[in-house]
Design an enzyme around this catalytic site. Structure first.
Site, mmCIF file in Angstrom:
data_model
loop_
_atom_site.group_PDB
_atom_site.id
_atom_site.type_symbol
_atom_site.label_atom_id
_atom_site.label_comp_id
_atom_site.label_asym_id
_atom_site.label_seq_id
_atom_site.Cartn_x
_atom_site.Cartn_y
_atom_site.Cartn_z
ATOM 1 N N GLY A 42 0.859 -1.179 0.000
ATOM 2 C CA GLY A 42 0.000 0.000 0.000
ATOM 3 C C GLY A 42 0.896 1.231 0.000
ATOM 4 O O GLY A 42 2.040 1.175 -0.453
ATOM 5 N N LEU A 43 0.394 2.340 0.532
ATOM 6 C CA LEU A 43 1.218 3.549 0.537
ATOM 7 C C LEU A 43 2.524 3.307 1.263
ATOM 8 O O LEU A 43 3.595 3.659 0.772
ATOM 9 C CB LEU A 43 0.470 4.692 1.220
ATOM 10 C CG LEU A 43 -0.594 5.364 0.373
ATOM 11 C CD1 LEU A 43 -1.166 6.548 1.137
ATOM 12 C CD2 LEU A 43 -0.024 5.823 -0.953
ATOM 13 N N ALA A 44 2.465 2.702 2.441
ATOM 14 C CA ALA A 44 3.672 2.525 3.230
ATOM 15 C C ALA A 44 4.615 1.525 2.558
ATOM 16 O O ALA A 44 5.784 1.827 2.291
ATOM 17 C CB ALA A 44 3.316 2.074 4.641
ATOM 18 N N SER A 284 -16.173 11.028 2.682
ATOM 19 C CA SER A 284 -15.064 11.822 3.208
ATOM 20 C C SER A 284 -15.548 12.895 4.170
ATOM 21 O O SER A 284 -16.563 13.554 3.945
ATOM 22 C CB SER A 284 -14.328 12.491 2.062
ATOM 23 O OG SER A 284 -13.471 13.481 2.591
ATOM 24 N N ARG A 331 -12.910 13.592 14.799
ATOM 25 C CA ARG A 331 -13.740 12.424 14.502
ATOM 26 C C ARG A 331 -14.346 11.760 15.721
ATOM 27 O O ARG A 331 -15.518 11.399 15.716
ATOM 28 C CB ARG A 331 -12.885 11.394 13.786
ATOM 29 C CG ARG A 331 -12.526 11.887 12.446
ATOM 30 C CD ARG A 331 -11.680 10.896 11.729
ATOM 31 N NE ARG A 331 -11.453 11.438 10.407
ATOM 32 C CZ ARG A 331 -10.652 10.898 9.506
ATOM 33 N NH1 ARG A 331 -9.989 9.804 9.802
ATOM 34 N NH2 ARG A 331 -10.524 11.442 8.345
ATOM 35 N N HIS A 402 -13.222 2.495 11.252
ATOM 36 C CA HIS A 402 -12.545 3.063 10.103
ATOM 37 C C HIS A 402 -11.041 2.880 10.132
ATOM 38 O O HIS A 402 -10.416 2.567 9.119
ATOM 39 C CB HIS A 402 -12.886 4.555 10.069
ATOM 40 C CG HIS A 402 -12.177 5.321 9.030
ATOM 41 N ND1 HIS A 402 -12.234 4.980 7.700
ATOM 42 C CD2 HIS A 402 -11.371 6.408 9.090
ATOM 43 C CE1 HIS A 402 -11.507 5.838 7.005
ATOM 44 N NE2 HIS A 402 -10.967 6.701 7.828
ATOM 45 N N GLU A 426 -0.174 1.984 8.731
ATOM 46 C CA GLU A 426 -1.244 1.759 9.699
ATOM 47 C C GLU A 426 -0.956 0.552 10.589
ATOM 48 O O GLU A 426 -1.486 0.441 11.688
ATOM 49 C CB GLU A 426 -2.588 1.581 8.953
ATOM 50 C CG GLU A 426 -3.788 1.624 9.882
ATOM 51 C CD GLU A 426 -5.128 1.624 9.153
ATOM 52 O OE1 GLU A 426 -5.169 1.967 7.962
ATOM 53 O OE2 GLU A 426 -6.138 1.284 9.801
#
Ligand SMILES: Cc1cc2nc3c(=O)[nH]c(=O)nc-3n(C[C@H](O)[C@H](O)[C@H](O)COP(=O)(O)OP(=O)(O)OC[C@H]3O[C@@H](n4cnc5c(N)ncnc54)[C@H](O)[C@@H]3O)c2cc1C
Ligand code: SF4
Ligand code: FES
Lengths: 638, 254
Positions: A42-44, A284, A331, A402, A426
């Site tokens: 993923g991104l990481a 979002s 949040r 989430h 994450e």
């Protein structure tokens, strides 16, 4: 045991630069002799694999999807933060650092957060260079917006698909390295065990999801960048395949699990429609910039068409309770407030599980065109799922699980307590404390992948001999045999329940007892129910087909089996943490006005758990948290 | 959902079943009972799979992950049309309210020479990765990059690049094309990067390498049927194919 995060000391502004200088370097000619196993792209993981490959390391990367371009980072909508201060509205590295520490309710390490804020600016430059089409103004400058809980505009975005564009950027860098031969990519390959030899991480055992082959891959270091675990609630905004499996297997091999009870419930998701539901869709939170949250003041108005509820009969509860932040409250606060209104019997839609998010005012002020330009794809998505037009009628929203702030414990170098095992994105616990601010996860994933691990892993590798592992080691054979045995055991059960039935039951237990509001009683109840479900799984589940082929039931069963163990740890951590902080809300610990009440005297620490066998009491290790730069204060958004 | 019907429906599915890459496949018939109109198409298939598992039969294998129309993993041809033919909708976002009680629904995998079937509805799309690996990037290093505002990109150009970058790499364009061409997919990446100053430097090398890979992977030629655009769940426009052709000619002229 008291854990040491090995944070550098001295003035916080200098810590990362000094640390980078102090790290040992690997001789460029030797880099290709070191093999790095990267689980997750993923991104990481994608950013890390590309950067490490480019540095000259020999990288093997793994993902469970059919392509690295599909990791769940792709679903992030809202944006990514950076302290560029382009709008000249008072942002700075210090402010981003301060906001992240405060937003995390003082449960993260200062040094890690400082580093994140410091490298945030490099991330934007990097992505622009890759061709990420960030939003720009007519003069050609990068555009910014303010995002959940921030009073400055520091969020960069690419329409409503920021995660997609950032991931495709990382994927393109990764593709370039695959072509160059520095990274070898294994798609549709799931990690099912960590191989630890003499206390050091040296490899992984995987299952080829196409052929069913179970085999080991060895390396000089193992990185996990396998994402978050909130699918433990069954229904969440995560993709169907997101799991705790990689982290949990590493935990069972000795890696400490930190703060598993820190889970984030996102305030704006499309409410559930029925039992058939397989996942929840996030809208979002940038929508809260232009939408106002309300519920009817009177219960009898809840069944009415929203346009029939007079303005005076509407309760704009966030604006009422938090006048200075209003609809942009963080949040955790916004989610709990929505739940309170629904628990009070003033929710709207099926089962009274919903609040309105109303754009009428903004449409009047700015025109439908502007709203469409800002959020068009979100309105489209909303309509596809609900068959309702958000421009004409307020959207209905409800909170949903989430994001996981908790994860494997890592030190400042992103290395777990098991030498050679690094954890990124994450999957680790590092920077968000007890609550993550919007647009900060993408930032963290890319910071870890592009700008942290390329340095810190070098510091580790420089101290070890390359290639010091062998596929013939007894631990490797044992790991492969264990994975095979677990799969065979599942096939042999031939029970009456499907995996999904048990998984759904687990989700219900978790959501009701360990969700937005947790109590001593609910948590003890969860701890009673979870082992029963685990028992039921291991005696009564039914998996058809065979292991030596593509078998999606087997994949799912393995993930659920791990959630059934992990759920207990999450609940135990929540029970042990006798305070409310960020996403962890214990009803016993609240202020008279219902706000979270921290207990800094007893809980200003990271809780890192050591595995002691399934069903056995895990051992708690603490890492005390010190705040030298931000004054430890009550978080207030009033 | 207050104004929605709660009537459920019964459907007959005809699903492509194929044990493995070399096995012969065929359509099997299944009943899908008590389907709620609020279900997504994949949730409907989940339900059918639950009944199959209970009978000890092998459930239908299909690719999916995000279930929100962005990862590009889901890939089913529904009643002859990739993703089911609803405008700008992936099959995971298709909802059962677009069907009615008693419908027959045909579900098949992507079919293209470059996408061999792995099992049932799951196909191998790694050829799309190969095309990107051939040149779908800018050759920038990690670090040492000038400020993001150093090169200005006026909004229309940034928007054009973003329109092209919407592609989710699902492969529906290939499945919808009578020639099995991946021209729309390839052109979207070529056009995105060619529109940005960061991508211009390598534009010629890129278009050559990517079109070369397109041929090597077994994709067919583009003969302007435009079925790709009709199949695309993200509205990727065939104007990008024209852009690719222009870039290709420019590269030849160099
Ligand atoms: C709907 C949604 C919207 C979001 N919006 C935002 C936003 O606007 N801004 C923001 O900052 N953050 C946002 N987030 C959070 C953010 O997207 C994620 O936290 C972040 O992208 C995680 O990146 P990652 O690289 O750590 O993990 P992922 O992207 O989840 O990648 C995990 C990788 O690990 C692989 N993997 C997992 N397990 C295994 C295994 N056992 N074996 C092999 N491979 C494995 C997967 O294949 C994948 O490649 C959002 C999240 C969601 C769900
Ligand atoms: S161009 Fe459209 S149909 Fe083709 S892969 Fe991209 S999103 Fe899918
Ligand atoms: S499952 Fe991700 S796009 Fe359909």
């Amino acid at each position: 045991m008291i854990l040491d995060g090995k944070c550098p000391t001295g003035p916080i502004e200098t810590t990362w630069d000094k640390h980078r200088f102090d790290l040992k370097l690997v001789n460029p000619a030797n880099k290709r002799k070191y093999k790095i196993i990267m689980v997750g792209t993923g991104l990481a993981g994608g950013a890390a694999a590309a950067s490490l490959g480019e540095l000259g390391y020999n990288v093997e990367a793994f993902c469970y999807q059919d392509s690295p371009r599909r990791a769940h980072s792709i679903a992030a909508q809202g944006g990514i933060n950076a302290a560029k201060n382009y709008p000249n509205d008072g942002d700075s590295i210090y402010r981003l650092f301060y906001d992240t520490i405060k937003g995390g309710d003082f449960r993260a390490r200062e040094a890690d957060v400082w580093r994140l804020a410091q490298v945030s600016n490099n991330i934007i430059d990097q992505c622009v260079a890759q061709g990420v089409p960030f939003a720009r103004d007519y003069a050609g400058y990068l555009d910014n917006r303010s995002f959940g809980g921030a009073q400055v505009s520091r969020t960069f975005f690419a329409r409503g698909q920021t995660g997609q564009q950032l991931l495709l950027g990382a994927y393109s860098a990764l593709s370039r390295q695959i072509k160059a031969g520095t990274v070898k990519m294994f798609n549709r390959t799931e990690m099912l065990d960590l191989i630890v030899i003499d206390g050091v991480a040296k490899g992984i055992t995987v299952r080829d999801m196409v052929t069913g082959e179970i085999r080991a891959h060895m390396g000089d270091a193992v990185c996990l960048a396998t994402g978050g675990y909130v699918n433990v609630f069954y229904l969440s905004t995560n993709a169907m395949g997101c799991s705790v499996t990689a982290n949990w297997k590493a935990h069972k091999k000795g890696a400490y699990f930190a703060n598993p009870c820190y889970t984030q419930i996102h305030p704006t998701c499309i409410p559930q429609t029925g039992d058939h539901q397989s996942k929840l869709t996030l809208m979002s939170e940038s929508l809260r910039n232009d939408g106002r949250c309300w519920v009817p003041k009177k219960k009898e108005d809840c069944g009415k068409h929203p346009s029939e509820v007079a303005e005076d009969d509407r309760d704009y509860y966030l604006e009422r309770k938090y006048p200075s932040f209003g609809n942009l409250a963080p949040r955790d606060i916004a989610s709990r407030a929505a739940k309170e209104q629904c628990d009070d019997g003033r929710g709207v839609g099926p089962g009274g599980r919903g609040v309105y998010l109303d754009f009428a005012g903004s449409i009047n002020r700015l025109g439908e065109h502007t709203i469409k330009e800002r959020y068009g794809n979100l309105f489209e998505m909303y309509e596809k799922i609900t068959d309702e037009n958000g421009y004409k009628r307020p959207m209905r929203m409800y909170p949903a699980p989430h994001y996981a702030m908790g994860g494997l414990w890592v030190d400042y170098n992103l290395m777990s307590n098991v030498p050679g095992l690094f954890v990124l994105g994450e999957a680790n616990f590092s920077v968000h404390g007890a609550n993550r601010l919007g647009a900060s996860a993408l930032m963290q994933g890319l910071a870890d992948g592009y700008f942290v691990i390329p340095y810190t892993i070098g510091g580790y590798l420089a101290g070890i001999k390359p290639g010091d592992y062998s596929l013939d080691h007894a631990e490797v054979k044992k790991s492969i045999e264990d994975v095979k045995a677990t799969n065979n055991k599942m096939f042999a059960l031939k029970g009456k329940k499907t995996v999904s039935e048990i998984y759904r039951a687990l989700g219900k237990v978790m959501w009701e007892n360990v969700g937005m509001a947790r109590s001593d009683e609910s948590l003890k109840n969860a701890l009673k129910e979870i082992p029963k479900l685990r028992e039921e799984f291991w005696t009564n589940v039914n998996i058809s087909g065979e292991g030596g082929e593509m078998n999606q039931q087997l994949e799912n069963a393995g993930r659920v089996a791990d959630f059934l163990e992990f759920a207990e740890l999450l609940s135990k951590d929540a029970l042990t943490r006798e305070e409310s902080c960020g996403g962890h809300f214990r009803v016993e610990h609240q202020m008279p006005d219902g706000e979270a009440m921290r207990n800094d005297a007893d809980f200003c620490h990271v809780a890192a758990w050591e595995f002691k066998g399934v069903g056995n009491e895990p051992e708690l290790h603490k890492e005390p948290l010190k705040f030298d730069n931000v004054h430890l204060a009550v978080r207030s958004y009033k | 959902m207050s104004d929605h019907t709660t009537n459920t429906m019964n459907l007959t599915l005809h699903v492509w079943r194929q044990k493995g890459p070399n096995a012969t496949g065929k359509l099997e018939t299944y009943e899908a009972k008590h389907i709620s109109p609020d279900m997504s198409f994949l949730e409907m298939v989940d339900e059918v799979n639950e009944t199959l598992i209970k009978k000890g039969a092998d459930p239908i294998a299909f690719d999916h992950d995000c279930r929100e129309g962005i990862c590009g993993m889901c890939s089913q041809v529904v009643n002859g049309v990739p993703h089911g033919g609803q405008d700008r909708t992936t099959v995971c976002q298709l909802h059962m309210r677009s069907f009615k009680d008693g419908d027959n629904i045909f579900i098949e995998p992507w079919r293209a020479r470059a996408f061999p079937v792995i099992k049932d509805l799951v196909v191998d799309r790694s050829a799309l990765d190969t095309i990107i690996q051939a040149g779908g990037y800018t050759s920038c290093h990690t670090g040492g990059i000038p400020d993001g505002n150093a090169l200005l990109i006026p909004k229309p150009e940034a928007d054009y690049a973003m329109d092209a970058a919407e592609c989710i790499g699902c492969g529906a364009c290939v499945a919808g094309c009578p020639n099995g061409s991946a021209m729309l997919f390839t052109s979207a990446k070529v056009a995105q990067l060619a529109a940005l100053p960061q991508g211009r430097a390598e534009a010629a090398v890129r278009v050559n390498a990517m079109t070369e890979a397109l041929k090597d992977c077994g994709f067919g030629n583009c003969t302007n049927h435009y079925e790709c655009q009709a199949s695309c769940p993200k509205g990727v426009d065939v104007k990008f194919i024209a852009k690719l052709n222009r870039e290709y000619l420019k590269a030849l002229a160099n």
